[in-house]
Design a protein around this motif. Structure first.
Motif, short mmCIF file in Angstrom:
data_model
loop_
_atom_site.label_atom_id
_atom_site.label_comp_id
_atom_site.label_asym_id
_atom_site.label_seq_id
_atom_site.Cartn_x
_atom_site.Cartn_y
_atom_site.Cartn_z
N ALA A 191 -6.55 -5.67 2.43
CA ALA A 191 -5.31 -5.92 2.29
C ALA A 191 -4.66 -5.56 0.74
CB ALA A 191 -4.84 -7.40 2.57
N GLU A 192 -5.53 -5.90 -0.19
CA GLU A 192 -5.08 -5.65 -1.44
C GLU A 192 -5.29 -4.10 -1.74
OE1 GLU A 192 -4.15 -7.86 -3.82
OE2 GLU A 192 -4.05 -9.42 -2.24
N LYS A 193 -6.13 -3.47 -1.03
CA LYS A 193 -6.14 -1.78 -1.30
C LYS A 193 -5.11 -1.22 -0.61
CE LYS A 193 -10.26 -1.45 -2.91
NZ LYS A 193 -10.59 -0.75 -4.45
N ALA A 194 -4.51 -1.80 0.50
CA ALA A 194 -3.31 -1.49 1.12
C ALA A 194 -2.02 -1.72 0.21
CB ALA A 194 -3.09 -2.21 2.43
N LYS A 195 -2.00 -2.76 -0.57
CA LYS A 195 -1.08 -3.13 -1.34
C LYS A 195 -0.75 -1.86 -2.59
CE LYS A 195 -0.80 -8.17 -0.79
NZ LYS A 195 -1.09 -9.27 -1.30
N LEU A 196 -1.83 -1.35 -2.91
CA LEU A 196 -1.99 -0.35 -4.05
C LEU A 196 -1.46 1.05 -3.30
CD1 LEU A 196 -5.20 -1.43 -5.92
CD2 LEU A 196 -2.85 -2.01 -6.50
N SER A 197 -1.88 1.25 -2.08
CA SER A 197 -1.44 2.50 -1.42
C SER A 197 -0.97 2.09 -0.35
CB SER A 197 -2.82 3.20 -1.28
OG SER A 197 -3.53 3.53 -2.18
N PRO A 198 0.53 1.98 -0.19
CA PRO A 198 1.16 1.50 0.91
C PRO A 198 1.22 2.43 2.07
CG PRO A 198 2.69 2.30 -0.66
CD PRO A 198 1.43 2.08 -1.55
N GLU A 199 0.69 3.63 1.95
CA GLU A 199 0.46 4.60 3.15
C GLU A 199 -0.37 4.11 4.06
OE1 GLU A 199 -1.32 6.84 -0.30
OE2 GLU A 199 0.08 5.51 -0.09
N LEU A 200 -1.50 3.32 3.39
CA LEU A 200 -2.52 2.71 4.30
C LEU A 200 -2.00 1.82 5.38
CD1 LEU A 200 -5.27 2.04 1.73
CD2 LEU A 200 -5.30 4.03 3.53
N ILE A 201 -0.90 1.13 4.94
CA ILE A 201 -0.31 0.09 6.07
C ILE A 201 -0.37 0.82 7.43
CG2 ILE A 201 1.50 -1.33 6.38
CD1 ILE A 201 2.08 -1.79 3.45
N GLN A 202 0.41 1.91 7.38
CA GLN A 202 0.48 2.74 8.65
C GLN A 202 -0.60 3.35 9.36
OE1 GLN A 202 2.91 3.06 10.72
NE2 GLN A 202 2.78 4.97 11.96
N LEU A 203 -1.58 3.76 8.31
CA LEU A 203 -2.74 4.61 8.68
C LEU A 203 -3.83 3.67 9.13
CD1 LEU A 203 -4.21 7.26 8.60
CD2 LEU A 203 -5.21 6.90 6.30
N LEU A 204 -3.85 2.48 8.63
CA LEU A 204 -4.97 1.43 9.26
C LEU A 204 -4.36 0.62 10.17
CD1 LEU A 204 -6.72 0.84 5.70
CD2 LEU A 204 -7.16 2.66 7.63
N LYS A 205 -2.85 0.59 10.37
CA LYS A 205 -2.04 -0.28 11.44
C LYS A 205 -2.09 -1.69 10.81
CE LYS A 205 -2.87 2.79 15.35
NZ LYS A 205 -3.36 2.86 16.59
#
Length: 624
Positions: free
Chosen positions: A476-490
């Protein structure tokens, strides 16, 4: 009130950012700005503390950061977010796509349909014009030719006159508007079926491939769209494998970067960009394959319907309309289904083409020659090769009794499991600084808190299992740094509670608790209370007055009757009866058994604290 205020302020921030972007020459959508605001608030590097109240300076900082993100040039991360927003706004389910196609057809034909149903003809010329409008409507709705095509108009006119001659227009005009629209649709189906049958009858009876009956748009799109999507998917996959190999080499603990500085962050953003493009293309390809399969089924049914019609109509001078009209309608429905498949293929092709510009940044920053120079002698592995190499490593559930594991041989519908992180290995994402490696379900699928996780190797699975909650929070912390991961990783559910807004009341924070929703249903009786309909009830007071006068008038009337000797018992009637027979039947006698009635008395229950209770049994025997 709290949530309503928050939402209004969020909309205000979004409007200001959209306006500022337009002033700077960039047109952005509200959806993109809303996602960017959320991403900026989530990023811990921006310093938005959700435990304190925002000030005007914080709001100004939020808007400036969002504008800087949106104004970035040649940013793979921004391109990925734009790609995700575009796809979410334009892609939907097959059922909804088909509904949109039907609505578009109805909207195009609404003007012609209104002219037909609302017309009031008075002269012979107006009657002829109305009949021509009906033919135009049929041609436009069927998609078999244009109203400007003379041959198509002649075919449609001949077919319409055979089922709906011009003399029937009088009966058509007196119908209700709704009935007129329904009859127009039925006439369109029958005429289209007749034209299709006539076109098929020109071919030899031995021919079963009715290629000429396929809509031209489908004939053009069917072989092309799937091939284009597969080609684009192959290019994106090759790029993803190269980026993965480069990052795998650079993030290796003993890897050497050499003398030059390598932009690992941008390489990761480029990897996320092509991986997201790959995911979208796979969805489009699956839909295109389904369209092709469904079109093949419709063509087979169309061929069988034509053969059935030929068998019925062959060598017969007259055929009942009740027998052939349903077959003509069935032909028309199959034709419309093929047209819908063609339109859907064109929509998928358009979405695929519109995704291309969002790959420009990574292609401009990292050429294939540059990636090859970074790879040097390193091997570029495909996802299939990685799966094959790790398939020999299997989790033994008996050795790990504290966790639940799903294996192919013990789980039904194993290939249809809904995997977390879109099938990406969460351990590698954390330990290799954001590297995306596909997980291999055949190693074993971990079930933790009703969610399923896959891993790229057995070692990764064991390490993740040792502390899964820690790894989940790290992802979740990684996704905060790279917001495109929120959609990519669902990861939408993990971040659904964040709603940034300004001008917060004292004590309020950035976090707004989401409203929990669920589907529920209740069932009630149709009529929970007994109906009490009074048949004599009348709401009209004049009708009630009339009834009252009638009753009052009846009170003054006297009924007279008279009987004479001639009218009394003028007919002799004789009846014969049989006396009832004496009959008896014998049935079983009721029997019963007696049991003694217990009579037991207890003495000494009252008046004595420590007295003894005496029990006396006075039950008498049944024989006494």
């Amino acid at each position: 009130m709290y949530r309503a205020h928050a939402e209004s302020v969020i909309k205000k921030i979004i409007r200001e950012i959209v306006h500022e972007c337009s002033v700077r020459g960039h047109v952005v959508s509200d959806t993109l700005v809303a996602f960017m605001v959320k991403a900026v608030v989530l990023d811990p590097r921006n310093g938005f503390n959700v435990d304190r109240t925002l000030t005007k300076q914080d709001v100004q900082k939020l808007e400036e950061l969002c504008l800087d993100k949106l104004m970035e040039k040649c940013s793979p991360s921004l391109d990925t977010i734009k790609m995700q927003v575009y796809f979410d706004m334009n892609y939907t389910s097959r059922h909804e796509f088909l509904e949109e196609i039907q609505q578009l057809v109805e909207s195009k034909l609404s003007t012609v349909s209104r002219e037909i149903t609302d017309s009031r003809v008075k002269t012979r010329e107006e009657l002829d014009a109305l009949y021509r409008k009906i033919i135009t409507y049929i041609l436009l709705r069927s998609g078999m030719g244009s109203p400007t095509d003379v041959s198509a108009m002649q075919e449609a006119t001949a077919a319409l006159q055979s089922v709906f001659p011009q003399t029937e227009l009088g009966a058509f005009m007196v119908l209700l508007k709704r009935d007129k629209e329904q009859q127009l649709k039925e006439l369109t189906m029958i005429v289209t079926g007749i034209r299709l049958f006539n076109k098929a009858s020109k071919k030899n009876e031995e021919e079963t491939d009715l290629h000429e009956l396929i809509p031209l748009s489908l004939d053009e799109a069917l072989p092309v769209v799937r091939e284009r999507i597969e080609k684009q998917l192959s290019v994106s996959q090759s790029l993803a494998w190269k980026y993965t190999a480069v990052l795998e080499k650079l993030t290796n603990s003993d890897g050497q970067r050499g003398e030059r500085e390598v932009p690992i962050v941008l390489l990761k953003q480029a990897l996320y960009n092509v991986r997201q493009h790959e995911v979208f293309l796979k969805m489009l390809l699956a839909d295109a394959c389904y369209c092709a399969k469904n079109a093949e089924i419709l063509q087979t049914e169309l061929s069988s319907q034509v053969k059935l019609l030929k068998d019925i109509v062959q060598s017969k001078t007259a055929v009942p309309t009740a027998k052939v009209f349903p077959l003509f309608k069935a032909l028309s429905k199959l034709w419309s289904g093929l047209q819908d498949e063609a339109e859907l293929l064109n929509i998928l092709n358009s979405i695929m083409l519109n995704l291309q510009p969002y790959l420009a940044s990574q292609a401009k920053m990292f050429s294939e020659a540059y990636l090859d120079s970074l790879l040097e002698e390193s091997e570029v592995k495909t996802d299939e090769q990685r799966m094959t190499e790790s398939s020999d490593e299997r989790i033994v559930p008996a050795e790990m009794k504290t966790q639940e594991w799903l294996l192919p041989e013990t789980t039904a519908s194993f290939n249809d499991l809904l995997l977390q992180y879109n099938g990406v290995c969460g351990y590698t994402l954390v330990n290799r600084d954001g590297l995306l490696l596909p997980g291999n379900p055949h190693i074993g699928v971990l079930k933790h808190k009703d969610k399923l996780y896959v891993f790229s190797s057995k070692k990764a699975a064991l390490e993740f299992t040792s502390s899964p909650d820690d790894y989940i929070s790290e992802i979740a912390e990684k996704a905060k740094l790279s917001p495109e991961l929120i959609q990519l990783l669902k990861l939408h559910q993990q971040f659904s509670s964040v709603s940034p807004y300004s001008e917060i009341q004292p004590g309020e924070t950035l976090l707004v608790k989401p409203i929990t929703k669920c589907d529920s249903g209740t069932q009630t009786d149709t009529h929970p209370m007994e109906t009490n309909i009074v048949k004599t009830y009348d709401w009209n007071e004049w009708e009630m007055r009339r009834k009252a006068i009638k009753l009052a008038d009846l009170l003054t009337k006297v009924t007279h009757s008279m009987q004479t000797d001639l009218s009394h018992m003028r007919r002799e009637n004789v009846t014969q009866t049989w006396l009832p027979k004496d009959a008896a039947s014998q049935s079983k006698r009721d029997g019963e058994s007696s049991v003694p009635k217990p009579q037991i008395y207890l003495a000494g229950l009252r008046g004595q604290r420590d007295g003894r209770v005496v029990k006396t049994n006075l039950t008498r025997s049944v024989d006494e």
